[in-house]
Design a protein around this motif. Structure first.
Motif, short mmCIF file in Angstrom:
data_model
loop_
_atom_site.label_atom_id
_atom_site.label_comp_id
_atom_site.label_asym_id
_atom_site.label_seq_id
_atom_site.Cartn_x
_atom_site.Cartn_y
_atom_site.Cartn_z
N ILE A 169 -5.84 -0.74 -0.01
CA ILE A 169 -5.39 0.22 1.01
C ILE A 169 -4.73 1.49 -0.04
CG2 ILE A 169 -4.06 0.89 2.73
CD1 ILE A 169 -4.49 -2.14 3.76
N GLY A 170 -3.89 1.03 -0.84
CA GLY A 170 -3.06 1.90 -1.53
C GLY A 170 -3.95 2.72 -2.42
N THR A 175 0.72 4.29 -2.96
CA THR A 175 0.63 5.67 -2.63
C THR A 175 1.83 6.57 -2.93
OG1 THR A 175 -0.64 4.98 -0.47
CG2 THR A 175 -0.12 7.25 -0.42
N ALA A 201 0.80 -1.14 0.03
CA ALA A 201 -0.25 -0.14 -0.02
C ALA A 201 0.89 1.22 0.04
CB ALA A 201 -1.01 -0.07 1.44
N ALA A 242 -5.88 5.03 -0.27
CA ALA A 242 -5.34 6.32 -0.08
C ALA A 242 -4.97 7.49 -1.41
CB ALA A 242 -3.96 5.75 0.62
N ALA A 274 -8.00 9.33 -1.69
CA ALA A 274 -8.51 10.22 -0.64
C ALA A 274 -7.35 11.40 -0.91
CB ALA A 274 -7.99 9.47 0.66
N VAL A 275 -6.47 11.16 -1.32
CA VAL A 275 -5.50 12.25 -1.67
C VAL A 275 -6.17 13.38 -2.87
CG1 VAL A 275 -3.18 13.29 -2.63
CG2 VAL A 275 -3.23 11.35 -0.97
#
Length: 479
Positions: A387-388, A33, A29, A391, A394-395
């Motif tokens: 998960i990656g 990211t 992850a 994330a 989300a950014v």
């Protein structure tokens, strides 16, 4: 048999399998990211460079501004005639080239003929400083001498001027003369016409103009109006909106009209160049500098070195600290997975010893351990990708704003006009970019490969340990 045994063993050891998978997932992850954020940094820097450079431009050719000669300050000068009519409005425009010393227009053809150059066009950058206002004439009054009355019979003192003065407004904006025969290259290439039309080849010397959306909004300009520069009226035919970043040009004119306006016949200040091969840009740069002396060739790599601010800091962190950190965490995850797998094998001495006693060869035992580890790796890879990607999105959803401060380049210097081209140059050289973190298929493929690699590494260590067990080890472990 292999599949049934594999499923049963993984079901029996869910907690251990989940710990190994989560360790790999965190490392994968982090790699996703960091790679996604780095890709977003690259896109942000490309937007900054495009605003300076022009879409599709590989390099620019300019000439450094010459130092002022003796007696010439390089500052604008305005002349007004103060008449007796105080209501008369005074107005004067000062037009000065900016962006470096003027180049002969014939150099555009010379640059285009260089090896590796696909196309070249010239542009003339001007700064217009407009001053308008009015003078108010004062009235002369005689002052009475000290100690005397102010009657008609008294002698008059020194006359004094009461009232009067001047009120002037200063407006500065930038003008770019564009080659209407090739609008895909040059200052207007970074914008699209959102209202009206763009230039046509038939308007190479017509009194028409395209204005930027921000300048049009600020001055309430539309395609039904005109703009006057140095007593010349230009019909506004289009409103241009930048594609990806704020443009520093307010008004676009056909190149010949800009040359007439700036008293720069057959001259340009910037030559925009595209190369036939993007991998040979440095070679083309060297060729131009070798054959055309006195010029400065600036590539996107040169401009990237002038970008500072939080964008540059974050980019450096993502490309150096971030990548090394992700590699370190990934290696640690692999080692932890390998150690946990090896430890799990140690706790299965009786099981593997019994299997060998029943006739299982060492390679079959090793295959069993490696198979379990690969499944753990695939589970960890799936979790890590989820998960990656989460994330990264989300950014992108938060879109943190980064500032980019653009340093001075040969093509960015003002001509001393002030305003956007001079006194406010620092303002136009600071940009705000919203950061995104795009996830590419290449990154996903890399994550999947790392998951399989992690499973193989852990399985290899555990399998090697399992293959060294003997049936006697199982007998010794019986209580």
């Amino acid at each position: 048999m292999f599949g049934i045994y594999l499923k049963r063993e993984l079901s029996r050891r869910k907690k251990a399998a989940l710990v190994i998978a989560l360790g790999l997932a965190l490392g994968i992850a982090l790699v996703i990211t960091v790679n996604s954020v780095s890709a977003g940094m690259t896109q942000a820097q490309d937007k900054v460079l495009t605003s300076l450079y022009g879409l599709g431009t590989d390099m620019t050719v300019t000439k450094a501004q010459a130092a002022p000669t003796d007696g010439a300050s390089g500052r604008p000068k305005f002349d007004f005639e103060a008449g007796s009519d105080s209501s008369e409005t005074q107005s004067s425009d000062r037009v000065m080239p900016q962006g470096g010393q003027a180049l002969k227009a014939s150099l555009v053809t010379e640059v285009a003929d260089q090896a590796g150059v696909a196309s070249a066009v010239g542009a003339l950058n001007l700064n217009v400083t407009k001053v308008d206002g009015s003078f108010t004439q004062g009235t002369a009054e005689s002052a009475a001498p000290s100690g005397q009355g102010g009657g008609q019979g008294s002698g008059g003192g020194q006359p004094r001027v009461q009232g009067g003065g001047a009120s002037f407004d200063v407006n500065s904006y930038s003008v770019a003369g564009v080659d209407v025969s090739n609008l895909d290259l040059g200052p207007l290439a970074t914008s699209k016409i959102t209202t009206g039309t763009t230039f046509t080849t038939a308007q190479s010397n017509s009194k028409v103009a395209v204005v930027s959306a921000s300048y049009a909004k600020e001055n309430e300009l539309t395609t039904a109006k005109t703009i006057t520069i140095s007593d010349t009226k230009y019909d506004i035919i289009g409103i241009a909106t930048p594609d990806s970043s704020e443009s520093t040009t307010d008004v676009y004119l056909p190149l010949k009209q800009a040359q007439t306006l700036g008293d720069s016949a057959d001259e340009v200040t910037t030559i925009y160049v595209t190369a036939t091969d993007s991998k040979q840009i440095d070679t083309v740069k060297a060729e131009i500098q070798k054959n055309i002396s006195g010029t400065t060739v600036t590539t996107s790599a040169d401009l990237a070195e002038t970008v500072s601010g939080s964008l540059s800091t974050a980019s450096n962190l993502a490309t150096s600290v971030g990548k090394w950190l992700s590699i370190a965490v990934l290696i640690a995850a692999f080692l932890v997975a390998a150690l946990l797998t090896s430890s799990a094998v140690s706790r299965r001495v009786r099981e593997f010893g019994t299997l060998k006693a029943l006739g299982w060869p060492s390679r079959k035992v090793t295959r069993q351990v490696v198979g379990e580890s690969i499944v753990n790796g695939l589970i960890g890879g799936a979790l890590g990708i989820a998960i990656g990607v989460g994330a990264a999105y989300a950014v992108t959803a938060i879109s943190p704003t980064l500032t980019a401060e653009l340093g001075s380049t040969a093509g960015a210097g003002g001509g001393g006009g002030g305003g956007r081209g001079g006194a406010q140059q620092a303002a136009t050289n600071t940009m705000e970019i919203a950061l995104s973190a795009p996830v590419s298929l290449t990154t996903i493929a890399l994550a999947a490969g790392l998951a399989i690699a992690g499973g193989l590494i852990a399985g290899a260590m555990g399998g090697w340990r399992a293959s060294r067990m003997r049936p006697a080890d199982a007998l010794r472990s019986v209580q």
